[in-house]
Write a protein that holds these residues in place. Structure first.
Motif, PDB file in Angstrom:
ATOM      1  N   LYS A   8       0.841  -1.198   0.000  1.00  0.00           N
ATOM      2  CA  LYS A   8       0.000   0.000   0.000  1.00  0.00           C
ATOM      3  C   LYS A   8       0.878   1.250   0.000  1.00  0.00           C
ATOM      4  N   GLY A   9       0.530   2.179  -0.911  1.00  0.00           N
ATOM      5  CA  GLY A   9       1.315   3.388  -1.044  1.00  0.00           C
ATOM      6  C   GLY A   9       2.561   3.211  -1.888  1.00  0.00           C
ATOM      7  N   LYS A  10       2.827   1.975  -2.316  1.00  0.00           N
ATOM      8  CA  LYS A  10       4.029   1.693  -3.102  1.00  0.00           C
ATOM      9  C   LYS A  10       3.693   1.265  -4.532  1.00  0.00           C
ATOM     10  N   LEU A  11       2.502   0.711  -4.715  1.00  0.00           N
ATOM     11  CA  LEU A  11       2.039   0.306  -6.034  1.00  0.00           C
ATOM     12  C   LEU A  11       0.595   0.741  -6.213  1.00  0.00           C
ATOM     13  N   GLU A  12       0.185   0.947  -7.454  1.00  0.00           N
ATOM     14  CA  GLU A  12      -1.214   1.288  -7.718  1.00  0.00           C
ATOM     15  C   GLU A  12      -2.116   0.100  -7.418  1.00  0.00           C
ATOM     16  N   MET A  13      -3.270   0.405  -6.814  1.00  0.00           N
ATOM     17  CA  MET A  13      -4.248  -0.640  -6.498  1.00  0.00           C
ATOM     18  C   MET A  13      -5.627  -0.166  -6.922  1.00  0.00           C
ATOM     19  N   ASP A  14      -6.553  -1.134  -7.082  1.00  0.00           N
ATOM     20  CA  ASP A  14      -7.919  -0.746  -7.410  1.00  0.00           C
ATOM     21  C   ASP A  14      -8.687  -0.438  -6.132  1.00  0.00           C
ATOM     22  N   GLU A  15      -9.965  -0.123  -6.280  1.00  0.00           N
ATOM     23  CA  GLU A  15     -10.758   0.310  -5.126  1.00  0.00           C
ATOM     24  C   GLU A  15     -10.937  -0.784  -4.084  1.00  0.00           C
ATOM     25  N   SER A  16     -10.703  -2.039  -4.475  1.00  0.00           N
ATOM     26  CA  SER A  16     -10.850  -3.149  -3.535  1.00  0.00           C
ATOM     27  C   SER A  16      -9.527  -3.583  -2.916  1.00  0.00           C
ATOM     28  N   GLY A  17      -8.448  -2.910  -3.294  1.00  0.00           N
ATOM     29  CA  GLY A  17      -7.151  -3.229  -2.714  1.00  0.00           C
ATOM     30  C   GLY A  17      -6.335  -4.241  -3.480  1.00  0.00           C
ATOM     31  N   TYR A  18      -6.814  -4.652  -4.667  1.00  0.00           N
ATOM     32  CA  TYR A  18      -6.034  -5.564  -5.507  1.00  0.00           C
ATOM     33  C   TYR A  18      -4.985  -4.754  -6.278  1.00  0.00           C
ATOM     34  N   ILE A  19      -3.821  -5.336  -6.488  1.00  0.00           N
ATOM     35  CA  ILE A  19      -2.763  -4.647  -7.219  1.00  0.00           C
ATOM     36  C   ILE A  19      -3.195  -4.446  -8.668  1.00  0.00           C
ATOM     37  N   ALA A  20      -3.096  -3.227  -9.143  1.00  0.00           N
ATOM     38  CA  ALA A  20      -3.480  -2.897 -10.516  1.00  0.00           C
ATOM     39  C   ALA A  20      -2.366  -3.315 -11.477  1.00  0.00           C
ATOM     40  N   VAL A  21      -2.755  -3.925 -12.587  1.00  0.00           N
ATOM     41  CA  VAL A  21      -1.791  -4.339 -13.601  1.00  0.00           C
ATOM     42  C   VAL A  21      -2.240  -3.844 -14.964  1.00  0.00           C
ATOM     43  N   GLU A  22      -1.283  -3.751 -15.865  1.00  0.00           N
ATOM     44  CA  GLU A  22      -1.590  -3.390 -17.252  1.00  0.00           C
ATOM     45  C   GLU A  22      -2.475  -4.478 -17.846  1.00  0.00           C
ATOM     46  N   ALA A  23      -3.532  -4.089 -18.528  1.00  0.00           N
ATOM     47  CA  ALA A  23      -4.514  -5.038 -19.051  1.00  0.00           C
ATOM     48  C   ALA A  23      -3.859  -6.170 -19.837  1.00  0.00           C
ATOM     49  N   GLY A  24      -4.199  -7.394 -19.477  1.00  0.00           N
ATOM     50  CA  GLY A  24      -3.684  -8.557 -20.185  1.00  0.00           C
ATOM     51  C   GLY A  24      -2.275  -8.956 -19.827  1.00  0.00           C
ATOM     52  N   THR A  25      -1.687  -8.305 -18.820  1.00  0.00           N
ATOM     53  CA  THR A  25      -0.316  -8.610 -18.407  1.00  0.00           C
ATOM     54  C   THR A  25      -0.243  -8.616 -16.877  1.00  0.00           C
ATOM     55  N   PRO A  26       0.879  -9.092 -16.325  1.00  0.00           N
ATOM     56  CA  PRO A  26       1.101  -8.997 -14.880  1.00  0.00           C
ATOM     57  C   PRO A  26       1.939  -7.780 -14.490  1.00  0.00           C
ATOM     58  N   LYS A  27       2.094  -6.810 -15.401  1.00  0.00           N
ATOM     59  CA  LYS A  27       2.963  -5.660 -15.155  1.00  0.00           C
ATOM     60  C   LYS A  27       2.268  -4.630 -14.268  1.00  0.00           C
ATOM     61  N   THR A  28       2.934  -4.248 -13.178  1.00  0.00           N
ATOM     62  CA  THR A  28       2.416  -3.207 -12.302  1.00  0.00           C
ATOM     63  C   THR A  28       2.865  -1.849 -12.835  1.00  0.00           C
ATOM     64  N   ASN A  29       2.568  -0.794 -12.079  1.00  0.00           N
ATOM     65  CA  ASN A  29       2.969   0.535 -12.528  1.00  0.00           C
ATOM     66  C   ASN A  29       4.435   0.835 -12.259  1.00  0.00           C
ATOM     67  N   HIS A  30       5.151  -0.098 -11.635  1.00  0.00           N
ATOM     68  CA  HIS A  30       6.580   0.094 -11.394  1.00  0.00           C
ATOM     69  C   HIS A  30       7.360  -0.926 -12.221  1.00  0.00           C
TER      70      HIS A  30
END
Length: 327
Positions: free
Chosen positions: A253-275
């Motif tokens: 938390k506070g280190k990676l983008e997450m959705d409103e439910s607290g799941y780590i957000a990834v680029e659509a169709g991939t496992p890539k986070t915002n970092h």
């Protein structure tokens, strides 16, 4: 205290983390898997598994995870019995994680496979009868209740979807909700109310799961009416708790983008986070499917993308070295 360095650091040891490890190890990345507080993930508390490809007969969840771990170790994965308590993402790569043991783990890529936990009611009988009539996954376990009377507990999208799914196996499905209206989307409610196999018990709270885990499992639920306080018993052979899941993302938390439910957000169709260099796979980023086979699939994707990331990173560094040498 010790320092462990690897091309790929994997946090979590469920199907996603171990599949990522298998692919990474076969690519010569010598991955490290930090197993966490529940080695093997949710499958270690699952009994019969009948929907994992490749097995004609029913297998046991703990056995499947033991085999995955053995395969990962066989191809070169290092398994660490530790729990990560702190992680530095902002300054990576490389990424640094600190274990409960005090050991330091350094990864040139980071794969997050910490999973999610089903939310439970926390009432008597729930834990004792888990896998013996009590479940938190209709897709996983519904098949075992063919022709039986089942109940789904909850009032959101998950509960309605579970109830609808269970009609594939049972002609007697009851949704039990503690309020007088559902929180689920209207289109799902319309399907629920129109289904001839589903009935709804309104304003009922589950106080206890009844039955004997050694003698037939679940036999019913003890309910309390939330309006008048009256107690009653509801007979059923399957009870599905469907009040949502909580992803294990506190560390990030506070280190990676997450959705409103607290799941780590990834680029659509991939496992890539915002970092760059950080990948998320399995239930920690998937609040839709939550299956062992889909978790394993995203673990594979994370390993392949991490390998490509490292190759690109090394190419850039080699070009920078060449430019410096030319100067």
């Amino acid at each position: 205290m010790a320092k462990h360095e690897t091309k790929m650091l994997i946090i979590g040891s469920g199907p996603a983390g171990l599949t990522a490890a298998i692919y990474a190890a076969r690519a010569g990345m010598e991955p490290i898997v930090v197993q966490g507080i529940q080695p093997g993930g949710q499958l270690t508390i699952t009994t019969d598994v009948e929907n994992y490809p490749g097995f004609r007969d029913v297998i046991q969840g703990p056995w499947l995870m033991q085999e995955m771990q053995a395969q990962a170790e066989h191809v070169g994965t290092r398994m660490m019995w530790d729990t990560i308590t702190e992680v530095d993402i902002a300054n990576g790569p490389p990424f640094v994680a600190i274990g409960d043991s005090g050991d330091e783990y350094v990864g040139h890529t980071l794969v997050i496979a910490t999973g999610a936990q089903a939310k439970w009611l926390g009432v008597p009988g729930e834990q004792e009868l888990s896998g013996k009539g009590v479940s938190a996954c209709a897709t996983c376990d519904g098949f075992f209740y063919r022709g039986k009377k089942v109940a789904v507990i909850g009032g959101g999208n998950t509960a309605v979807e579970e109830a609808l799914y269970l009609t594939n196996h049972s002609d007697d499905v009851t949704l039990i909700h503690r309020r007088g209206e559902l929180r689920a989307e209207k289109i799902l409610q319309d399907r629920l109310f129109a289904h001839p196999k589903i009935s709804v018990l309104w304003n009922k709270k589950v106080d206890e799961f009844l039955g004997d885990p050694l003698q037939g499992g679940l036999t019913g639920l003890r309910l309390t009416d939330t309006e008048n306080g009256e107690s009653s018993t509801f007979d059923c052979e399957g009870g599905f708790v469907a009040i949502g899941h909580a992803p294990s993302t506190e560390l990030f938390k506070g280190k990676l983008e997450m959705d409103e439910s607290g799941y780590i957000a990834v680029e659509a169709g991939t496992p890539k986070t915002n970092h760059a260099g950080v990948f998320a796979c399995g239930d920690v980023m998937d609040h839709t499917y939550r299956q062992a086979v889909t978790a394993a699939g995203t673990g594979c994707m994370a390993a392949l993308d991490a390998e490509r990331f490292l190759a690109t990173l090394e190419f850039v560094r080699n070009e920078e070295r060449a430019e410096q040498a030319a100067e």
